[in-house]
Design a protein around this motif. Structure first.
Motif, mmCIF file in Angstrom:
data_model
loop_
_atom_site.group_PDB
_atom_site.id
_atom_site.type_symbol
_atom_site.label_atom_id
_atom_site.label_comp_id
_atom_site.label_asym_id
_atom_site.label_seq_id
_atom_site.Cartn_x
_atom_site.Cartn_y
_atom_site.Cartn_z
ATOM 1 N N ILE A 277 16.602 42.734 110.333
ATOM 2 C CA ILE A 277 17.206 43.703 111.398
ATOM 3 C C ILE A 277 17.122 45.240 110.940
ATOM 4 C CG2 ILE A 277 19.644 44.272 112.457
ATOM 5 C CD1 ILE A 277 20.690 41.542 111.460
ATOM 6 N N SER A 278 16.614 46.071 111.704
ATOM 7 C CA SER A 278 16.087 47.236 111.577
ATOM 8 C C SER A 278 16.881 48.375 112.632
ATOM 9 C CB SER A 278 14.942 47.494 111.237
ATOM 10 O OG SER A 278 14.157 47.302 112.478
ATOM 11 N N SER A 279 17.126 49.388 112.085
ATOM 12 C CA SER A 279 17.645 50.557 113.041
ATOM 13 C C SER A 279 16.230 51.271 113.806
ATOM 14 C CB SER A 279 18.376 51.826 112.216
ATOM 15 O OG SER A 279 17.360 52.299 111.221
ATOM 16 N N GLU A 280 16.494 51.956 114.532
ATOM 17 C CA GLU A 280 15.400 52.667 115.414
ATOM 18 C C GLU A 280 14.712 53.783 114.484
ATOM 19 O OE1 GLU A 280 16.282 54.248 119.379
ATOM 20 O OE2 GLU A 280 18.135 53.434 119.294
ATOM 21 N N SER A 281 13.599 54.143 114.690
ATOM 22 C CA SER A 281 12.676 54.977 113.735
ATOM 23 C C SER A 281 13.122 56.287 113.688
ATOM 24 C CB SER A 281 11.481 54.813 114.189
ATOM 25 O OG SER A 281 11.241 55.410 115.748
ATOM 26 N N LYS A 282 13.822 56.657 114.717
ATOM 27 C CA LYS A 282 14.477 58.179 114.688
ATOM 28 C C LYS A 282 15.243 58.446 113.562
ATOM 29 C CE LYS A 282 18.209 57.229 117.926
ATOM 30 N NZ LYS A 282 18.640 57.478 119.196
ATOM 31 N N LYS A 283 15.376 59.702 112.960
ATOM 32 C CA LYS A 283 15.801 60.138 111.852
ATOM 33 C C LYS A 283 17.292 59.795 111.744
ATOM 34 C CE LYS A 283 16.551 64.083 108.627
ATOM 35 N NZ LYS A 283 16.668 65.514 108.544
ATOM 36 N N LYS A 284 18.263 59.951 112.734
ATOM 37 C CA LYS A 284 19.538 59.735 112.450
ATOM 38 C C LYS A 284 20.196 58.231 112.911
ATOM 39 C CE LYS A 284 21.231 64.317 112.567
ATOM 40 N NZ LYS A 284 22.229 65.403 113.114
ATOM 41 N N SER A 285 19.143 57.404 113.212
ATOM 42 C CA SER A 285 19.406 56.098 113.750
ATOM 43 C C SER A 285 20.045 55.292 112.108
ATOM 44 C CB SER A 285 18.224 55.343 114.324
ATOM 45 O OG SER A 285 18.469 54.049 114.284
ATOM 46 N N LYS B 144 20.438 54.541 101.868
ATOM 47 C CA LYS B 144 20.165 55.724 101.367
ATOM 48 C C LYS B 144 21.689 56.386 101.202
ATOM 49 C CE LYS B 144 18.303 58.527 105.197
ATOM 50 N NZ LYS B 144 17.280 59.532 105.368
ATOM 51 N N ASP B 145 22.098 57.536 100.352
ATOM 52 C CA ASP B 145 23.374 57.997 100.212
ATOM 53 C C ASP B 145 23.664 58.995 101.385
ATOM 54 O OD1 ASP B 145 23.897 56.877 97.833
ATOM 55 O OD2 ASP B 145 22.622 58.701 96.802
ATOM 56 N N ASN B 146 22.734 59.650 102.062
ATOM 57 C CA ASN B 146 22.944 60.611 103.075
ATOM 58 C C ASN B 146 21.399 60.955 103.567
ATOM 59 O OD1 ASN B 146 21.765 62.966 101.744
ATOM 60 N ND2 ASN B 146 23.695 62.853 100.312
ATOM 61 N N GLU B 147 21.753 61.525 104.965
ATOM 62 C CA GLU B 147 20.524 61.940 105.477
ATOM 63 C C GLU B 147 19.484 62.551 104.817
ATOM 64 O OE1 GLU B 147 19.606 60.653 108.655
ATOM 65 O OE2 GLU B 147 21.439 59.900 109.569
ATOM 66 N N ASP B 148 19.740 63.445 103.913
ATOM 67 C CA ASP B 148 18.830 64.179 103.190
ATOM 68 C C ASP B 148 18.297 63.623 101.893
ATOM 69 O OD1 ASP B 148 19.102 66.229 105.108
ATOM 70 O OD2 ASP B 148 20.757 67.070 103.814
ATOM 71 N N SER B 149 18.875 62.448 101.397
ATOM 72 C CA SER B 149 18.434 61.700 100.378
ATOM 73 C C SER B 149 17.323 60.640 100.734
ATOM 74 C CB SER B 149 19.378 60.957 99.798
ATOM 75 O OG SER B 149 19.834 60.025 100.582
ATOM 76 N N THR B 150 16.599 60.303 99.832
ATOM 77 C CA THR B 150 15.570 59.149 99.687
ATOM 78 C C THR B 150 16.130 57.869 100.004
ATOM 79 O OG1 THR B 150 14.089 60.707 98.320
ATOM 80 C CG2 THR B 150 13.363 58.415 98.585
ATOM 81 N N ILE B 151 15.209 57.150 101.052
ATOM 82 C CA ILE B 151 15.390 55.714 101.265
ATOM 83 C C ILE B 151 15.044 54.942 99.758
ATOM 84 C CG2 ILE B 151 14.686 53.754 102.361
ATOM 85 C CD1 ILE B 151 15.892 54.860 104.566
ATOM 86 N N GLU B 152 16.141 53.948 99.438
ATOM 87 C CA GLU B 152 16.079 53.059 98.378
ATOM 88 C C GLU B 152 15.790 51.895 98.937
ATOM 89 O OE1 GLU B 152 18.097 54.108 94.588
ATOM 90 O OE2 GLU B 152 19.134 55.589 96.295
#
Length: 308
Positions: free
Chosen positions: A215-223, A252-260
């Protein structure tokens, strides 16, 4: 007005994994291994004699330095692969490729930096897809051990340190992008009666040996995926982890942090660090070693020991 003399920098993400240095006397009996004698042996060799051929190319421990001897022995190592296959170079005004001019005894250097903590036999190893992997490092050390002691009957093994807190870390994230779950079909009936359990149950009739759901979100940034629901799934996995053969979450922690990315079942302990590297220059190993040494002594050592 732009300063033409200002050096342009590029941010580079570097991964580090953790291992315990062990030796096997036979395939079932292993113990922690003290590397002091082996490191001393290698350090007394000249550079050329440190070279070992691994998968057709040379590799060597270029640097072995005791950074600290108290309260525990901490060594800084630099392992370099002498790469023979060179990339082509081109320019912005030409479509042609040309070779990098190298002298007969020159190579493309692909290195990794390593900390070795003899107090706990821990290695913190930098990842570099063009240099040696941990398994390559293991081969190098084994070759050197056999060179030091031709009658050696020990087999060196770098045992990955697992992240026992992966579930807790994953649950602490606020934004989730992707989740992947896999289970053997014959275990579906043992799952809880919840949305995930019912989803696997509905796919059981296809009669595959395993079922995997992503299950994945859309590719756009805030999805993002619904945070509360993903946390419920993580809690379910905590109860049923022996049933799953795969459970991975990206968040990730927030929109500006790196995906883990978290492997909730058997993920290796890994940390990530960013370095600013001048464009068209290599990542200076001294910069990396100085940085991770301070971080290891102040923070990572305690974190790693908790996972042992």
């Amino acid at each position: 007005m732009e300063d033409k003399n200002k050096v342009k920098m590029k941010k580079r993400l570097v991964n580090f994994d953790f291992f315990r240095v062990c030796v096997f006397v036979d395939k079932n009996d292993h113990k922690l291994y003290d590397m002091l004698s082996l490191l001393d042996y290698i350090n007394n060799l000249n550079l050329e004699d440190r070279n070992i051929i691994i998968q057709g190319e040379q590799a060597r421990l270029s640097k072995i330095s005791l950074h600290q001897d108290r309260p525990y022995e901490l060594f800084q190592l630099n392992l370099c692969r002498l790469r023979e296959d060179t990339p082509g170079i081109t320019s912005t005004i030409s479509s042609e490729l040309s070779n990098i001019p190298l002298e007969e005894n020159e190579y493309i250097a692909e290195d990794i930096n390593i900390l070795y903590d003899n107090g706990h036999h821990i290695m913190m190893v930098q990842r570099n897809i063009h240099s040696l992997s941990a398994s390559g490092l293991q081969v190098y050390l084994q070759n050197m051990l056999e060179q030091m002691n031709p009658n050696n009957d020990l087999t060196i093994s770098l045992e990955p340190i697992l992240d026992t807190y992966a579930l807790k870390k994953a649950k602490s994230k606020d934004l989730y992008r992707k989740i992947t779950l896999r289970i053997a079909t014959n275990k579906v009936g043992q799952l809880l009666d919840d949305p995930i359990g019912r989803s696997f149950e509905q796919l059981e009739s296809i009669e595959g040996s395993t079922i995997e759901i992503t299950i994945s979100s859309e590719s756009k940034k805030k999805s993002k995926l619904k945070t509360s629901e993903i946390r419920k799934i993580i809690e379910t996995i905590e109860q049923e982890r022996e049933l799953y053969s795969k459970a991975e979450i990206s968040g990730k922690d927030n929109e500006d942090s790196t995906i883990e990315k978290f492997d909730l079942l058997k993920g290796k302990l890994r940390i990530q660090k960013f370095y600013n590297v001048p464009t068209k220059q290599y990542l200076n190993p001294e910069t990396v070693l100085d940085d991770i040494t301070v971080s290891y002594m102040q923070k990572y050592r305690n974190e790693v020991v908790k996972n042992l």
